[in-house]
Design an enzyme around this catalytic site. Sequence first.
Site, PDB file in Angstrom:
ATOM      1  CD  GLU A   2     -11.093 -13.918 -49.381  1.00 46.09           C
ATOM      2  OE1 GLU A   2     -10.247 -13.684 -48.836  1.00 46.09           O
ATOM      3  OE2 GLU A   2     -11.526 -13.923 -50.762  1.00 46.09           O
ATOM      4  CD  GLU A  36     -11.621  -9.500 -55.080  1.00 45.98           C
ATOM      5  OE1 GLU A  36     -10.821 -10.069 -54.403  1.00 45.98           O
ATOM      6  OE2 GLU A  36     -12.391 -10.131 -55.570  1.00 45.98           O
TER       7      GLU A  36
END
Length: 898
Positions: A756, A496
């Site tokens: 995260e 990502e």
Amino acid sequence: MRIAIATAAILVMSGCASEVSVSNLRCEYLVNPLGIDAVKPRISWVIESEHRGWKQGAYRVLVASSAADLRADIGDLWDSGKVASDQTAQVEYQGKTLDSRVQCWWKVQVWDRDGRASKWSEPAAWSMGLLNRADWQAHWISDGVNRQAAATQSESNKSKPSKCLDLPSAYMRKEFKVNKAVRRATVYVTALGLYELYINGVRVGDEYFTPGWTQYDKRANYQTYDVTAMLEYGQGNALGAIMGAGWYVLRHAGEKVELLVQLEIDYKDGTKEVIVSDGSWKATNDGPILSSNIFDGEHYDAGKEMAGWSRYGYDDSNWKPVELSKGTEGTLTAHAGVPIRRIMNIRPVKVTEPNNGVYVFDMGQNFAGWARIRVKGPPGTKVTIRYAERVSKDGLLDTKNLGSARCTDSYILNGQGLEEWEPRFTSRGFQYVELTGYPGKPGLDDVTGVVVHSDLPVAGLFECSNEMLNKLWRNIVWSQRSNYFDVPMDCPQRNERMGWTGDAQIFIRTGCYNMDSAAFYTNWLRTLNDMQTADGAYPDFAPLIDLVGTAGWADAAVICPLTIYQMYGDKRLLERYYYNMVKWIEYQQGKSKNYLRPEQCWPGDWLNVRANTPKDLITNAYFAYSTRLMAEIADVLGKEADAKKFRELFENIKEAFNKAYIEPDGKIKGNTQTDYLMALSFALVDGDRRAQAQKHLIECIEERGWRLSTGFLGVKLLLPTLTDIGRDDVAYKLLLNDTYPSWGYPVKSGAATIWEAWEARNKDGTWNAASMNHYAYGSVGEWMFSTMAGIDTDGPGFSRIIIRPRPCREITFVRAGYVSVHGKIETYWQYRDGRFKLDVTIPANTTATVYVPAKDAGSVMESGRNAAQVEGLKLVKKQSNAVVYEIGSGRYSFVSNF
Ligand code: BGC
């Protein structure tokens, strides 16, 4: 990580025994930058003085086109004259027009308020880059290989790389002669793809991942290097470049890697020669880098090394002529940020062999970069290096959270003694390194972790009596290191690694406290604004464009420049992007009906804990917030009519917001912590309802067992809002908690970075797909500096400072430092011997309002004397739990009953 080298010069005040040192001369935030393209660069300096209350009364800046002129006090480019001003930062160059390539040497002299002059500072320098497209005589060249043609399509989501590429790197070269004595040689370079440049076998510069990540069809950044010392006089010379696929091929579907090089040689006899990339260069793909790809890794065959390939005289008869290629039609601009560098090495703490011949090294820290290996063995032996952030119970790598990123390097030995190797065009976040195929048994010394990221100067230090909080802060810094990678990225490990705008705005203030982020953001904000759509929307990530106009994400375009103004006093970004920001508000107005936008903020309060704040409410809270910030920005820029217009719009949105979402009893639709945090912090609720909303916020926290439930958007607002509503007690309760969900929970679970998600493990103890290195929840760092340590700015740029620590009995001391544009601010508070002690350092040429926690004003002592009798301490007011003083620069040591 390097701390910006201070050009510390001790300047003795004439007619005065006190010593003043002027240090850290910078231009556009950088130390002696080369090839800038700001035509009116801003310079700054820092004054250090042991004297309390030192104030600059005037300055004089000289800018000369030669070092000799500057030595002779001739400012042929600019002599500011003696300017009565206390300004030491954001001082705009006002001299002769600066054309391309101009060299500028500069120095500064200051006067105190009594007119006593310092000596001149040591000289500093900057040079101008190539300001016009016509300055580039070079041609774009490529090796002619279409890298997309050979790619395997793997995914289509724009935020994930869509290709897996196993294509060799390109090597390019060109020989030339230098027959005269060189006065100066400068090389300007950029690429579509990544480049490493060599001259005569030596690497130019120490930067990685050049030229950096931009939206290449709109802009490519170039670097400027002084290579005078690298050329060989009277000899044959060679330029060489190695090219990696980089973001251009992987993210932007670029077909060919392309290079643009312009070497300008100024000879001592006044003549000039320019060596450029053109059809005379040659290229090969048959070098040792078999393939390289940021996400997947790099594969290297040392048996294919081409000794001397970037030196003169190398036999390149089997290399092919390069192709002239089309390059980009975007603008070529000087990289305005800080380079990515190898920052430090990390030694592994442990090696295990969970399977036969499978060696797993624990680096003891999660970070971004790569491993350097040392190996000895027969030629042709292939060592495979895999990376992961975690291991499973069997001790093997757990790569579940890497998505399709292969994160694998390999090295094929040439068999010539002890070999050492590391990749160059790939990086990833990891804590564990796996070696297979290793000849023999590797020891701890055979693997070194290389930490690689944008080389921002360290600005903040934080320490307190609570080890969990110390670790939390270090984890925040490690996540920042791992994700400040030319652009502010979300994560360094999976496929990502995007410049998510929401994450950037959430974390920016914390990021600024930790590291000097002004240049880094200046650079990225160009890209963000390049990505604005014609109708005014900003994207969810930049570079690249996919979804646009998402509340909380797109608003980064307003929040980030304003934060840079608040932290550094930098108005230029506000000026530069003002009309872009106005367009963003207009875009939102266009979408709205009766002052409300109907759209959902699709990520919502991303990764909240079962507390789904209504997504349309988020959209409108941010619509209101950005509008309010625009009124502030218009004020800063003196645009009164606009400010009024934005205030009116804000009031209208607020009214509509109240009608749509807030009950008369202050309950907000959704009834989540983030609901109340947004309404309170964005000034969307007034009067009785405000008091009620505060109550409901606390209820929402209590309901969760005094735990948070916020996602990315809410988490930033959580502790600052609690402080604003006078509930530091609840703020500390949340901060000190170590049960899920809390900041302490990952720390207790052994996290080495910010996760995260609030939990990265499944119920059965296995890891889930969350990134282990994602800075968003680390946005609590700003509160640790501004409120725990009590270091904040009063107005823009820390020229007026607020020192207002909020102590908590569970913590016996907090010590913090922040290097502002004016120098270092420090606080150190502690409960000692039944008293409260607060040491404060305020940099020269600034003033501070200090809130000394105290039960009674009479108890306050400063440096052993009753504070009331200390000269230079101006009592401003007494509050129930603090005494407030106005102070000038210097060191102060307060003691009180508290
Ligand atoms: C990213 C986040 C981002 C989010 C938006 C995630 O995949 O890691 O940082 O803000 O998507 O939905």
